[in-house]
Motif scaffolding. Structure first.
Motif, PDB file in Angstrom:
ATOM      1  N   ALA A 432       0.823  -1.226   0.000  1.00 35.50           N
ATOM      2  CA  ALA A 432       0.000   0.000   0.000  1.00 35.50           C
ATOM      3  C   ALA A 432       0.849   1.264   0.000  1.00 35.50           C
ATOM      4  N   SER A 433       1.941   1.275   0.809  1.00 35.30           N
ATOM      5  CA  SER A 433       2.742   2.506   0.882  1.00 35.30           C
ATOM      6  C   SER A 433       3.427   2.774  -0.455  1.00 35.30           C
ATOM      7  N   ASN A 434       3.862   1.712  -1.160  1.00 33.86           N
ATOM      8  CA  ASN A 434       4.474   1.906  -2.493  1.00 33.86           C
ATOM      9  C   ASN A 434       3.465   2.511  -3.457  1.00 33.86           C
ATOM     10  N   VAL A 435       2.220   2.000  -3.382  1.00 34.15           N
ATOM     11  CA  VAL A 435       1.172   2.498  -4.280  1.00 34.15           C
ATOM     12  C   VAL A 435       0.940   3.980  -4.015  1.00 34.15           C
ATOM     13  N   GLU A 436       0.917   4.332  -2.722  1.00 31.46           N
ATOM     14  CA  GLU A 436       0.691   5.731  -2.348  1.00 31.46           C
ATOM     15  C   GLU A 436       1.820   6.602  -2.901  1.00 31.46           C
ATOM     16  N   GLN A 437       3.067   6.090  -2.741  1.00 30.47           N
ATOM     17  CA  GLN A 437       4.241   6.816  -3.209  1.00 30.47           C
ATOM     18  C   GLN A 437       4.166   7.012  -4.730  1.00 30.47           C
ATOM     19  N   GLU A 438       3.837   5.887  -5.442  1.00 28.16           N
ATOM     20  CA  GLU A 438       3.711   5.951  -6.914  1.00 28.16           C
ATOM     21  C   GLU A 438       2.676   6.999  -7.309  1.00 28.16           C
ATOM     22  N   GLY A 439       1.562   6.994  -6.585  1.00 22.54           N
ATOM     23  CA  GLY A 439       0.478   7.945  -6.858  1.00 22.54           C
ATOM     24  C   GLY A 439       0.962   9.379  -6.745  1.00 22.54           C
ATOM     25  N   LYS A 440       1.758   9.642  -5.676  1.00 23.75           N
ATOM     26  CA  LYS A 440       2.275  11.006  -5.462  1.00 23.75           C
ATOM     27  C   LYS A 440       3.201  11.403  -6.603  1.00 23.75           C
ATOM     28  N   VAL A 441       4.117  10.479  -6.971  1.00 17.33           N
ATOM     29  CA  VAL A 441       5.078  10.758  -8.048  1.00 17.33           C
ATOM     30  C   VAL A 441       4.318  11.055  -9.345  1.00 17.33           C
ATOM     31  N   LEU A 442       3.297  10.216  -9.609  1.00 12.71           N
ATOM     32  CA  LEU A 442       2.508  10.377 -10.836  1.00 12.71           C
ATOM     33  C   LEU A 442       1.825  11.746 -10.868  1.00 12.71           C
ATOM     34  N   LYS A 443       1.265  12.121  -9.698  1.00 10.05           N
ATOM     35  CA  LYS A 443       0.583  13.423  -9.610  1.00 10.05           C
ATOM     36  C   LYS A 443       1.566  14.564  -9.856  1.00 10.05           C
ATOM     37  N   GLU A 444       2.781  14.441  -9.234  1.00 13.01           N
ATOM     38  CA  GLU A 444       3.803  15.487  -9.420  1.00 13.01           C
ATOM     39  C   GLU A 444       4.173  15.606 -10.886  1.00 13.01           C
ATOM     40  N   SER A 447       1.462  17.307 -12.806  1.00 10.49           N
ATOM     41  CA  SER A 447       1.359  18.754 -12.628  1.00 10.49           C
ATOM     42  C   SER A 447       2.559  19.468 -13.278  1.00 10.49           C
ATOM     43  N   THR A 448       3.764  18.817 -13.263  1.00 11.25           N
ATOM     44  CA  THR A 448       4.913  19.430 -13.945  1.00 11.25           C
ATOM     45  C   THR A 448       4.632  19.525 -15.437  1.00 11.25           C
ATOM     46  N   GLU A 449       4.112  18.378 -15.983  1.00 12.53           N
ATOM     47  CA  GLU A 449       3.799  18.373 -17.425  1.00 12.53           C
ATOM     48  C   GLU A 449       2.775  19.441 -17.773  1.00 12.53           C
ATOM     49  N   ALA A 450       1.742  19.547 -16.897  1.00 15.87           N
ATOM     50  CA  ALA A 450       0.672  20.522 -17.161  1.00 15.87           C
ATOM     51  C   ALA A 450       1.227  21.940 -17.180  1.00 15.87           C
ATOM     52  N   SER A 451       2.110  22.258 -16.178  1.00 12.35           N
ATOM     53  CA  SER A 451       2.617  23.639 -16.148  1.00 12.35           C
ATOM     54  C   SER A 451       3.565  23.882 -17.317  1.00 12.35           C
ATOM     55  N   HIS A 452       4.307  22.807 -17.720  1.00 12.88           N
ATOM     56  CA  HIS A 452       5.191  22.936 -18.884  1.00 12.88           C
ATOM     57  C   HIS A 452       4.349  23.236 -20.138  1.00 12.88           C
ATOM     58  N   ASN A 453       3.254  22.489 -20.281  1.00 14.62           N
ATOM     59  CA  ASN A 453       2.375  22.680 -21.438  1.00 14.62           C
ATOM     60  C   ASN A 453       1.775  24.097 -21.442  1.00 14.62           C
TER      61      ASN A 453
END
Ligand code: AKG
Ligand code: FE2
Length: 460
Positions: A432-444, A447-453
């Protein structure tokens, strides 16, 4: 769906190489007991007029052979049919409070009053919650809303399917029909393509009807309230059970069962925990014809109930809960691991003005994101495994295990995969903690891609 019937045989192409865990010898009795229930379900579907005790006796006399038991039963039913001793229609009521079994201080009794080999018929909410891991709310939805929901399901029911399973060389159908619903079309697509039930994908997953969606938050509110009440009144120290989720209960899937006529039924089973996780809570809304919901406690080997012939299956009595139209039954966190449930065939039923002979039942369930099959262990057949709880053996009772789905289906060759399943106190798997971590990384990343776009768009 649940493990009361098996599905079509699965062809194993090329078994993938994975670590070779084996089933520890202590678990073999688990499998035998599970398959006794499976065999009973098969026999019940072939001999719907016979009661469970008769079926079990025939099974024991035939050394566990369903074929032989079925032949004996067919022969004896032409000569001396043994009829069910249960009341002819659902609704027979015995109130325990009438016998002053409920304690005067209102603290729930834990002492079972069910006698070996007998059925105790319960109707009142107090008796039900005192004697079983369930609570019930009668007249749950406003009258018109319940009728509208029932009507929508009646319109859908002719398209429901029964589950096909193979018995010897014949194809047999489960003795009722059902359909699987989720809250949105996107979730239906995800279920069809990503989830596995007994080794295969389910083709017919539908979006819940408008009335099912409307009732959903009402069910959620009631279930969460009942969970809190159950904890306060029944659990040690007023606290949730180990492995029970501390989060609020949300219904994201629903199985709808249709029982057309008195003979349609579901044999004794516990619901599969694979996607629900340990200590699952289920909200079950009954509509149409009133039927009997039977529950019985799973008896462990070390309990004093083992029969002289070694069998455990009917070592204790059962409890019958009357489920009238528009009642919400909550199966609490101790239910699936410690009890089995069934819808018994009835001798006769009282037709319902809208539903005629049909009973429609919705079991609202809460699938856990962390138990999506992309995370759960795969067996050597390269198929996501099923989650089970050990119940029979003293040494392993209450432990969870990941197993090849075929391990419990008689006649199917599985790969024998077995792995203990580990959960934290809140029922979250080790990843579960890995999934949570992956989720955070994915969200980051998103949002980086979105601001770049955005910046690129600004420049152009
Ligand atoms: O029809 C019912 O009340 C129970 C159905 C059930 O046990 C199930 O869907 O797993
Ligand atoms: Fe069930």
């Amino acid at each position: 769906m649940d493990a009361f019937v098996s599905r079509k045989r699965r062809r194993v192409e090329e078994p993938q190489k994975v670590a070779t865990p084996c089933i520890p010898p202590t678990e073999s009795a688990e499998q035998e007991e599970e398959s006794t229930d499976f065999k009973l379900a098969l026999l019940a579907s072939l001999h719907p007029k016979l009661d469970e005790t008769t079926l079990l006796e025939a099974l024991l006399a035939s050394d566990g052979s369903v074929e032989q038991a079925s032949e004996c039963l067919a022969q004896s039913s032409t000569t001396s049919p043994r009829k069910r001793s249960a009341p002819s229609t659902a609704g027979y009521q015995s109130s325990l409070s009438a016998y002053r079994i409920a304690p005067p201080n209102g603290i729930a009794t834990r002492k079972s009053v069910v006698k070996k080999g007998q059925t105790l018929y319960l109707y009142s909410p107090d008796d039900i919650e005192g004697q079983t891991p369930c609570s019930i709310i009668h007249n749950f939805l406003p009258v018109k809303q319940a009728d509208a929901l029932l009507q929508q399901l009646l319109d859908e029911a002719p398209t429901y399917q029964s589950l096909e399973f193979k018995l010897f060389d014949r194809v047999v159908w489960s003795p009722h029909t059902f359909c699987f619903y989720v809250n949105s079309l996107a979730e239906a697509e995800e279920q069809k393509t990503e989830y596995i039930y007994d080794g295969r994908q389910v083709e017919d997953v539908r979006q819940s009807t408008s009335e099912m969606l409307k009732a959903c938050p009402q069910v959620e509110e009631a279930v969460n309230r009942e969970i809190q009440r159950r904890m306060q009144d029944f659990y040690p120290g007023g606290k949730k059970l180990k492995y029970q989720s501390p989060h609020s209960w949300k219904a994201n899937t629903a199985f709808v069962n249709c029982y057309d006529g008195p003979k349609e039924n579901v044999g004794y089973h516990a619901d599969q925990l694979t996607y629900l996780g340990p200590r699952a809570v289920i909200g079950s809304l009954s509509l149409g014809v009133a039927r009997e919901f039977r529950v019985r406690k799973i008896v462990a080997e070390d309990d004093e109930h083992r029969k002289a012939d070694g069998s455990l299956a009917d070592a204790q009595g059962q409890i019958s809960i009357h489920l009238p139209h528009n009642s919400l039954l909550i199966m609490h966190a101790e239910m699936q691991e410690e009890w089995k449930h069934s819808i018994a065939p009835a001798q006769a039923i009282d037709p319902h003005p809208l539903a005629k002979n049909k009973r429609l039942n919705i079991t609202y369930r809460c699938y856990k994101d962390n138990l999506h099959p992309r995370y759960t262990p795969k067996c050597r057949c390269n198929i996501p495994t099923v989650l089970r709880c050990a119940t029979r053996k003293k040494e392993s009772r209450g432990r969870y295990m990941w197993m090849c789905h075929a391990g419990y289906v008689p006649g199917q060759e599985g790969c024998g995969f077995f792995q203990w399943a580990e959960f934290d106190d809140d029922g979250e798997p080790s990843w579960a903690s890995n999934v949570e971590q992956e989720g955070k990384v994915l969200k980051e990343q998103e949002s980086t891609e979105a601001s770049h776009n955005d910046r690129t768009a600004d420049r152009s």
